[in-house]
Design an enzyme around this catalytic site. Structure first.
Site, PDB file in Angstrom:
ATOM      1  CG  HIS A 147      -1.939   1.010   1.334  1.00  0.00           C
ATOM      2  ND1 HIS A 147      -1.688   2.327   1.669  1.00  0.00           N
ATOM      3  CD2 HIS A 147      -3.296   0.924   1.164  1.00  0.00           C
ATOM      4  CE1 HIS A 147      -2.819   3.004   1.686  1.00  0.00           C
ATOM      5  NE2 HIS A 147      -3.809   2.183   1.371  1.00  0.00           N
ATOM      6  CG  ASP A 197       0.351  -2.608   6.297  1.00  0.00           C
ATOM      7  OD1 ASP A 197      -0.578  -2.687   7.126  1.00  0.00           O
ATOM      8  OD2 ASP A 197       0.249  -1.963   5.231  1.00  0.00           O
ATOM      9  CD  GLN A 230      -6.880  -4.608   3.579  1.00  0.00           C
ATOM     10  OE1 GLN A 230      -7.808  -5.415   3.612  1.00  0.00           O
ATOM     11  NE2 GLN A 230      -7.077  -3.313   3.438  1.00  0.00           N
ATOM     12  CE  LYS A 245      -8.685  -0.445   5.535  1.00  0.00           C
ATOM     13  NZ  LYS A 245      -7.350  -0.659   4.985  1.00  0.00           N
ATOM     14  CB  CYS A 296      -3.863   3.559  -1.622  1.00  0.00           C
ATOM     15  SG  CYS A 296      -4.936   4.982  -1.444  1.00  0.00           S
TER      16      CYS A 296
END
Length: 619
Positions: free
Chosen positions: A335, A412, A415, A438, A576
């Site tokens: 991202h 990260d 997600q 999220k 993004c």
């Protein structure tokens, strides 16, 4: 055992018979008290042995934790409520689930209109068991001492089609496979590379079609009030979960309760509301630490989201430990939030950014990654799940390789946390970040996990109140982590809301969520592949519930508009994540992304629109 009696006239018919919703709930609570029922369910559901472990209170259809034996709260911060009863429209046997010592438990809420199904997703209720021929009857009979127990099918819209599809995709091994064969012993191949590999080896999967929905999907959907919204006259279908997830009533109620009963700044006052707010905030930190498997709550820092989390690491670890000529490794999947901060740091410090390529399916090429690692590598920063493709990356191996080269790793997880069980200690991640919105929590709240020994070496990022131990005009002494990184008044209420969201997800069970969402992904992928002109973007073996595609003859925004006309919300654009889309020769995709409250019927609605567009597409 408590005798359950209706106390609300609205739930009793004229002849004194309780309505279906009350009977259903009463039956659910009865089954919850039956010895051995959880063990029976755990024996049947592969990979769900955690059902035999102590569980948090089940979530009711309105997001409230039912209490069969009302108990007084030991917390001085929460005054007792008035007797529920008729005045509040709920049976008296339901005591309010108030926060204990400021924890993130759900707050009392209004009764759910239209009745309620069972909150016990694996024990009771109308849709509790897969089917009568699965062998669960005998298990339940053993658990209850009864020789007549009937199992009921899951209430999954579109389930018959899904079971037929999965039966074709994942046939049982010949000769030796039976209905009692564990799911992990059945053969299973990926839908786009038949026969090559078993899929998602490290995660629960839908090889057994009978396990397509290991919870009551109807009860879950009632927990999310926005799913009853109508768009263009059609019931909303929310397939934009990779952008943000919807919020259960328990989270909405917890935020309302905070502002009504606990609102105050934290840590710096002697009055009662400050104590309540501090307890609630720090209770949420404890919840997040448990959710991530952190060694201590002191390793959890609250920020505004994953973007701010990565910027925090770049401006603390990066500025202290990365210099001219040092190297930072990211992947093509990232991202923009995991690219731009490192570019800014590299420009300032004279560092170099290296990029891990991906193969044609969208999976990281580990051999190429090994070649990038060297003595100059200071940080590897990679996503665990791609927001654009859904690819699940091999982060554990990535971390181990980085550590062998002397580099630190940031993962990260924005997600990942709503789809997969995460344990930062097992991964050995140095930093792990995610956003609350999220994972069914509020917007404007996120988390940085960092190893305590590492956080203690880092300077603060921002200066102000709360992060200081002592200030004079000559010098300032800072608080230890995590307070050192939480300057000023933080997003207190939404941190508490995040704790409530995590409580909700954990009550359902991430293993069950992963199982069901992967079945949805298989179903959607099969349907999209059958449509002329559809090209799937991202077909890695290990995927979370994202199905990016393009349709020949149409711009992605045209497909998104057509879906919106039917009440179906998807993301269309570059997400993004422009570098990874350009790797596949496109500037944008249509991205339906699924959560555990979605259904096969909803996917059928999406497929019907795309088929109609395909049939009339421009050459």
């Amino acid at each position: 055992m408590t005798i359950l009696t209706p106390t609300n006239n609205s739930q009793v018919s004229a002849d004194g018979v309780p309505d279906e919703a009350l009977l259903n709930r009463m039956a659910s609570e009865f089954f919850a008290l039956v010895p051995g029922a959880a063990q029976a369910a755990a024996q049947f559901l592969p990979g769900l042995s955690h059902l035999n472990e102590p569980q948090p209170a089940p979530v009711s259809p309105a997001g409230k934790a039912p209490v069969i034996e009302p108990q007084s709260s030991s917390s001085a911060h929460v005054p007792p409520l008035a007797e529920p009863g008729i005045a509040q429209g709920v049976p008296a046997i339901y005591a309010a689930a108030l926060p204990h010592n400021g924890g993130s438990s759900v707050a009392p809420s209004r009764p759910q209109a239209g009745g309620a199904s069972s909150p016990y997703y694996f024990l009771g209720g109308e849709h509790a068991y897969p089917s009568a021929d699965t062998g669960l009857d005998s298990l339940a009979a053993q658990a209850t001492g009864s020789d007549q127990v009937s199992a009921r099918a899951f209430g999954l819209p579109g389930q018959d089609q899904l079971q037929r599809l999965l039966g074709e995709l994942y046939p049982a091994k010949p000769a030796t496979a039976t209905s009692a064969t564990p799911a992990n012993e059945l053969s299973a191949t990926y839908y786009f590379q038949q026969g090559e590999q078993n899929y998602w080896d490290a995660a629960p999967h839908a090889a057994n079609p009978a396990l397509a929905a290991p919870f009551d999907i109807h009860a879950v959907r009632r927990d999310f009030p926005i799913l009853a919204e109508r768009v263009n006259g059609k019931q909303l279908v929310w397939f934009d979960n990779a952008a943000t997830t919807q919020k259960p009533q328990s989270v909405i109620d917890r935020l309302s309760y905070f502002y009504a009963h606990e609102n105050s700044n934290i840590h710096r006052a002697a009055h009662e509301l400050a104590a309540r707010a501090t307890d609630a905030y720090e209770g949420a930190r404890n919840t997040v630490a448990r959710f991530l498997g952190a060694a201590s709550p002191e390793e959890i820092i609250f920020v505004r989201g994953a973007t701010e989390a990565i910027n925090l690491v770049a401006n603390t670890f990066g500025k202290k430990f990365i210099g001219a000529g040092d190297e930072i490794i990211v992947s093509q999947l990232e991202h923009h939030a995991n690219i731009v901060p490192w570019q800014q740091l590299a420009a300032e410090k004279g560092a170099v950014i290296r990029v891990i390529p991906v193969d044609d399916s969208g999976q990281i090429l580990l051999d190429e990654y090994r070649k990038l690692l060297n003595s100059k590598t200071r940080l590897v920063s990679v996503t665990q799940v791609s927001n654009a493709l859904g690819t699940i990356t091999p982060v554990q191996e990535i971390i181990a390789l980085a550590h062998s080269a002397g580099a630190r790793v940031l993962v990260d997880g924005a997600q990942a946390v709503s789809h997969l069980r995460v344990n930062v200690q097992a991964l050995d991640a140095d930093f792990y970040v995610f956003s609350g919105h999220k994972v069914f929590g509020p917007t404007g709240i996120g988390v940085v996990y960092g190893k305590k020994a590492l956080l203690e070496q880092l300077p603060p990022w921002q200066g102000g109140g709360n992060m200081i131990a002592d200030v004079t005009f000559e010098r300032t002494q800072y608080q230890p982590a995590p307070a050192r990184f939480e300057a000023g008044t933080g997003n207190i209420a939404d941190a508490v809301g995040l704790g409530a969201a995590i409580d909700y997800v954990e009550r359902i069970g991430l293993e069950k969520i992963a199982l069901y969402e992967h079945a949805l992904l298989e179903y959607a992928t099969h349907g999209l592949k059958s449509i002329p002109g559809v090209r799937l973007i991202g077909t890695a073996h290990a995927k979370a519930s994202v199905a990016s595609f393009v349709l020949a003859g149409y711009k992605t925004e045209e497909v998104g508009h057509a879906l919106n006309q039917e009440g179906i919300a998807v993301r269309s654009g570059h997400h993004c994540a422009q570098p990874i889309l350009r790797r596949f020769g496109v500037e944008a995709t249509v991205r339906p992304s699924f959560a555990f409250y979605n259904t096969c019927d909803e996917i059928d609605r999406l497929i019907a629109v795309v088929k109609r567009l395909s049939a009339t597409r421009r050459s």
